[in-house]
Design an enzyme around this catalytic site. Structure first.
Site, PDB file in Angstrom:
ATOM      1  N   LYS A  52       0.837  -1.204   0.000  1.00 50.59           N
ATOM      2  CA  LYS A  52       0.000   0.000   0.000  1.00 50.59           C
ATOM      3  C   LYS A  52       0.872   1.254   0.000  1.00 50.59           C
ATOM      4  O   LYS A  52       0.610   2.213  -0.728  1.00 50.59           O
ATOM      5  CB  LYS A  52      -0.926  -0.008   1.229  1.00 50.59           C
ATOM      6  N   GLN A  96      -4.390  -1.331  10.347  1.00 56.98           N
ATOM      7  CA  GLN A  96      -4.295  -2.650   9.721  1.00 56.98           C
ATOM      8  C   GLN A  96      -4.936  -3.707  10.624  1.00 56.98           C
ATOM      9  O   GLN A  96      -4.650  -3.777  11.824  1.00 56.98           O
ATOM     10  CB  GLN A  96      -2.823  -2.982   9.437  1.00 56.98           C
ATOM     11  N   ASP A 119     -10.800   3.092   4.750  1.00 58.62           N
ATOM     12  CA  ASP A 119     -11.080   1.655   4.646  1.00 58.62           C
ATOM     13  C   ASP A 119     -12.580   1.389   4.554  1.00 58.62           C
ATOM     14  O   ASP A 119     -13.001   0.299   4.177  1.00 58.62           O
ATOM     15  CB  ASP A 119     -10.551   0.923   5.897  1.00 58.62           C
TER      16      ASP A 119
HETATM   17  N1  GUN Z   1      -6.480  -6.556   6.671  1.00 49.85           N
HETATM   18  C1  GUN Z   1      -6.743  -7.277   5.564  1.00 49.85           C
HETATM   19  N2  GUN Z   1      -7.263  -6.481   4.606  1.00 49.85           N
HETATM   20  C2  GUN Z   1      -7.325  -5.237   5.126  1.00 49.85           C
HETATM   21  C3  GUN Z   1      -7.769  -3.982   4.617  1.00 49.85           C
HETATM   22  O1  GUN Z   1      -8.239  -3.845   3.479  1.00 49.85           O
HETATM   23  N3  GUN Z   1      -7.660  -2.932   5.474  1.00 49.85           N
HETATM   24  C4  GUN Z   1      -7.174  -3.063   6.726  1.00 49.85           C
HETATM   25  N4  GUN Z   1      -7.134  -1.973   7.501  1.00 49.85           N
HETATM   26  N5  GUN Z   1      -6.759  -4.205   7.227  1.00 49.85           N
HETATM   27  C5  GUN Z   1      -6.837  -5.290   6.428  1.00 49.85           C
END
Ligand code: GUN
Length: 291
Positions: A52, A96, A119
């Site tokens: 990311k 996360q 998110d």
């Molecule tokens: N863990 C797995 N996928 C994601 C996501 O898209 N966002 C976040 N914050 N955590 C994750």
């Protein structure tokens, strides 16, 4: 043999368009910035975050990473979120998941400023998706809709079967696809579904999002169906240099022989998840500019 949907190419087009928007924002002195919070050192989470942050940098945006020990208290985490909420140089906040067991994930997600919830996990964002109101749409479901649309797969009236009812994918995706604007008929299957194969065999589009390696087999899919694989499972592989390889929720080779379209793992849904995160950060920075 199925046409392979190339998520990398579709994502790259979106990223190019976003880079142009970022360049415009920069002319106004705004550099879209995402705060990234990670507790602990889960290897999969570290790898997601690295992907990311690299994508943000390549699109001209910034990330502000806050990596904390796994035993960080919930109070400390909530304070950090409060600080980012009020920091005008931060436009989006990503915590996360999964969080360590001693932390109440719901309380943490509720603490996010919905204006920075890129998110789409805050309950207000979830409600906006259900009510078909404007707001942040979770990245993976949003990316899957884009993949289907860009591949010109008809959604209006399509029978879609989603396997997996997670808050991150299955539930929001079911809501998105059944919006009036997309008009699919959605069945959301899960561990309580009695005859799963009877549902999946009836589907024009099967979306596998339950996190079980190669679970969807060829006998569960009708000939000519579209198959979207959201799985990102790490399976041991002594041949691989890091000791594992990525594997989807779909038994890829036999299912690809039967389907009309299929997404690979990696290179299918994953790149779209990242592209939609970038889009949400640009949208957040654009919206916050005028507040
Ligand atoms: N863990 C797995 N996928 C994601 C996501 O898209 N966002 C976040 N914050 N955590 C994750």
């Amino acid at each position: 043999m199925a046409t392979i949907i190339n998520g990398k190419i579709i994502a790259q087009h979106i990223r190019n368009a976003l880079a142009a928007k970022v360049a415009e924002l920069k002319k106004e002195g705004i550099v879209p910035t995402l705060a990234v919070i990670l507790l602990g050192e889960d290897p999969a989470s570290l790898s997601y975050i690295a992907g990311k942050e690299k994508a943000l940098a390549q699109t001209g945006m910034k990330s502000r990473e806050k990596r904390l020990p796994a035993d960080t208290s919930e109070a400390q985490l909530l304070q950090l979120i409060a600080d980012f909420n009020t920091d005008p140089s931060v436009h989006g906040i990503l915590v996360q998941l999964p969080l360590p067991a001693h932390i109440n994930t719901e309380r943490v997600l509720c603490a996010l400023d919905p204006a920075k919830d890129v998110d789409g996990f805050h309950p207000l964002s979830v409600g906006n998706v259900i009510l078909e109101r404007a707001g942040f749409i979770p990245c993976t479901p949003q990316g899957i809709v884009v993949l289907l649309q860009e591949s010109h797969i008809p959604l209006d009236g399509a029978e879609v079967v989603i396997v997996g009812r997670s808050n991150l994918v299955g539930k929001p995706l079911a809501n998105l696809l059944s919006r009036r604007s997309l008009n699919a008929t959605v069945t959301l299957c899960h561990t309580g579904t009695k005859n799963l194969a009877a549902h999946t065999r009836n589907a024009d589009i099967v979306i596998a999002a339950m996190g079980k390696p190669r679970f969807i087999t060829a006998d569960m899919v009708r000939a000519g169906a579209v198959v979207i694989d959201v799985g990102m499972n790490r399976v041991a592989d002594t041949q691989a240099k890091n000791g594992y390889r990525l594997c989807g929720d779909v038994d890829y080779v036999p299912v690809a022989a039967k389907a009309s379209y299929i997404t690979p793992v990696p290179g299918g849904v994953g790149p779209l998840t990242i592209a939609m995160l970038l889009k949400n950060v640009v949208d957040a920075a654009t919206a916050l500019r005028s507040t």
